[in-house]
Design a protein around this motif. Sequence first.
Motif, short mmCIF file in Angstrom:
data_model
loop_
_atom_site.label_atom_id
_atom_site.label_comp_id
_atom_site.label_asym_id
_atom_site.label_seq_id
_atom_site.Cartn_x
_atom_site.Cartn_y
_atom_site.Cartn_z
N ARG A 143 0.81 -1.27 -0.20
CA ARG A 143 -0.13 -0.04 -0.10
C ARG A 143 0.67 1.23 0.02
O ARG A 143 0.29 2.46 0.33
N ASN A 144 2.23 1.09 -0.17
CA ASN A 144 3.06 2.24 -0.14
C ASN A 144 3.38 2.99 0.95
O ASN A 144 3.65 4.09 0.91
N ASP A 145 3.10 2.26 2.07
CA ASP A 145 3.03 2.89 3.47
C ASP A 145 4.82 2.91 3.68
O ASP A 145 5.35 1.95 3.60
N GLN A 146 5.32 4.13 3.74
CA GLN A 146 6.63 4.29 3.89
C GLN A 146 7.06 4.20 5.40
O GLN A 146 8.26 4.74 5.59
N THR A 147 6.30 4.27 6.52
CA THR A 147 6.57 4.21 7.81
C THR A 147 7.37 3.02 8.10
O THR A 147 7.21 1.90 7.87
N PRO A 148 8.75 3.56 8.70
CA PRO A 148 9.53 2.39 8.94
C PRO A 148 8.98 1.58 9.96
O PRO A 148 8.29 1.80 11.15
N LEU A 149 9.22 0.18 9.79
CA LEU A 149 8.46 -0.77 10.90
C LEU A 149 9.61 -1.36 11.75
O LEU A 149 10.73 -1.69 11.41
N PRO A 150 9.24 -1.50 12.92
CA PRO A 150 10.10 -2.10 13.97
C PRO A 150 10.19 -3.47 13.67
O PRO A 150 9.53 -4.16 12.94
N PHE B 240 -1.60 -12.18 -1.45
CA PHE B 240 -0.51 -12.10 -2.34
C PHE B 240 -1.19 -12.09 -3.89
O PHE B 240 -0.65 -11.77 -5.01
N SER B 241 -2.24 -12.96 -4.07
CA SER B 241 -3.06 -12.90 -5.17
C SER B 241 -3.49 -11.72 -5.82
O SER B 241 -4.00 -11.72 -6.97
N THR B 242 -3.76 -10.78 -4.90
CA THR B 242 -4.07 -9.21 -5.40
C THR B 242 -3.09 -8.41 -5.89
O THR B 242 -3.41 -7.25 -6.26
N PHE B 243 -1.65 -8.83 -5.69
CA PHE B 243 -0.70 -7.88 -6.20
C PHE B 243 -0.36 -8.06 -7.57
O PHE B 243 0.03 -9.21 -7.87
N ASP B 244 -0.16 -6.91 -8.20
CA ASP B 244 0.48 -7.16 -9.66
C ASP B 244 1.82 -6.91 -9.51
O ASP B 244 2.42 -6.79 -8.42
N ASP B 245 2.58 -7.26 -10.75
CA ASP B 245 3.98 -7.10 -10.79
C ASP B 245 4.58 -5.82 -10.14
O ASP B 245 5.47 -5.66 -9.57
N GLU B 246 4.01 -4.55 -10.22
CA GLU B 246 4.32 -3.26 -9.69
C GLU B 246 4.05 -3.44 -8.29
O GLU B 246 5.18 -2.84 -7.53
N THR B 247 3.04 -3.71 -7.71
CA THR B 247 3.04 -4.00 -6.46
C THR B 247 4.14 -4.77 -5.66
O THR B 247 4.61 -4.53 -4.68
N LEU B 248 4.07 -5.95 -6.21
CA LEU B 248 5.31 -7.00 -5.82
C LEU B 248 6.65 -6.15 -5.68
O LEU B 248 7.53 -6.69 -4.86
N MET B 249 7.03 -5.30 -6.43
CA MET B 249 8.30 -4.54 -6.43
C MET B 249 8.28 -3.45 -5.31
O MET B 249 9.55 -2.90 -5.05
N ARG B 250 7.44 -3.03 -4.95
CA ARG B 250 7.36 -1.94 -3.85
C ARG B 250 8.13 -2.34 -2.66
O ARG B 250 8.15 -3.81 -2.55
N SER B 251 8.63 -1.79 -1.93
CA SER B 251 9.47 -1.70 -0.68
C SER B 251 9.23 -0.88 0.28
O SER B 251 8.61 0.15 0.36
N GLY B 252 9.63 -1.52 1.39
CA GLY B 252 9.55 -0.63 2.56
C GLY B 252 10.58 -0.99 3.56
O GLY B 252 11.51 -1.79 3.26
N GLU B 253 10.58 -0.41 4.81
CA GLU B 253 11.73 -0.66 5.65
C GLU B 253 11.22 -1.20 6.82
O GLU B 253 10.33 -0.90 7.48
N ALA B 254 11.87 -2.59 7.28
CA ALA B 254 11.26 -3.34 8.52
C ALA B 254 12.71 -3.90 9.08
O ALA B 254 13.54 -4.31 8.47
N SER B 255 12.70 -3.37 10.35
CA SER B 255 13.96 -3.86 11.30
C SER B 255 15.18 -2.94 10.57
O SER B 255 16.52 -3.52 10.66
#
Length: 171
Positions: free
Chosen positions: A84-91, A127-142
């Motif tokens: 969902r393009n949430d860029q809030t770093p996750l612990p 994951f069945s709802t994710f298209d190729d563009e969505t699968l390539m999104r990223s965020g920060e965890a740990s």
Amino acid sequence: MRSTALRSDEYHHYYQPYIDVLGDVELMEMLQKQYVNFPQFLASIPQEKLHYAYATDKWTIAEVLMHIIDSERIFQYRALRFARNDQTPLPGFEQDDYIPYSGAEKASKESLVQQYQAVRQNTIALFSTFDDETLMRSGEASGVKMSVRALGFCCCGHQKHHRNIIRERYL
């Protein structure tokens, strides 16, 4: 989406064993295959082994299974946020702190299987709802960048990694 398409900058090197153990697999096929095969593997574990630990200070099989379930829940949550393009770093999370409060030692094998199936079914649905563009999104965890697709493969590889450990050290 194939596991061999992942780039090393899509996940922390800590997760490399989970990616490597998969070989060359397609994400949705592996999620579905494990959904069927893992409960069959769990059913093959003798009831008397469920609360067995192969050494002092090691988790029991029930605790390992709960760890697999808990970790997939966390990977799934991270994937949703990043998709969902949430860029809030996750612990991060400390896996050893979860086990004493997990209820694994009170859970029946049937309950663990049901929880696994529910979590994996939700992972497949998500994951069945994710298209190729969505699968390539990223965020920060740990403190580390992770892609959505890497998290999907971590669900699969983490499970397989621990299944192998159960086979090698517990059974």
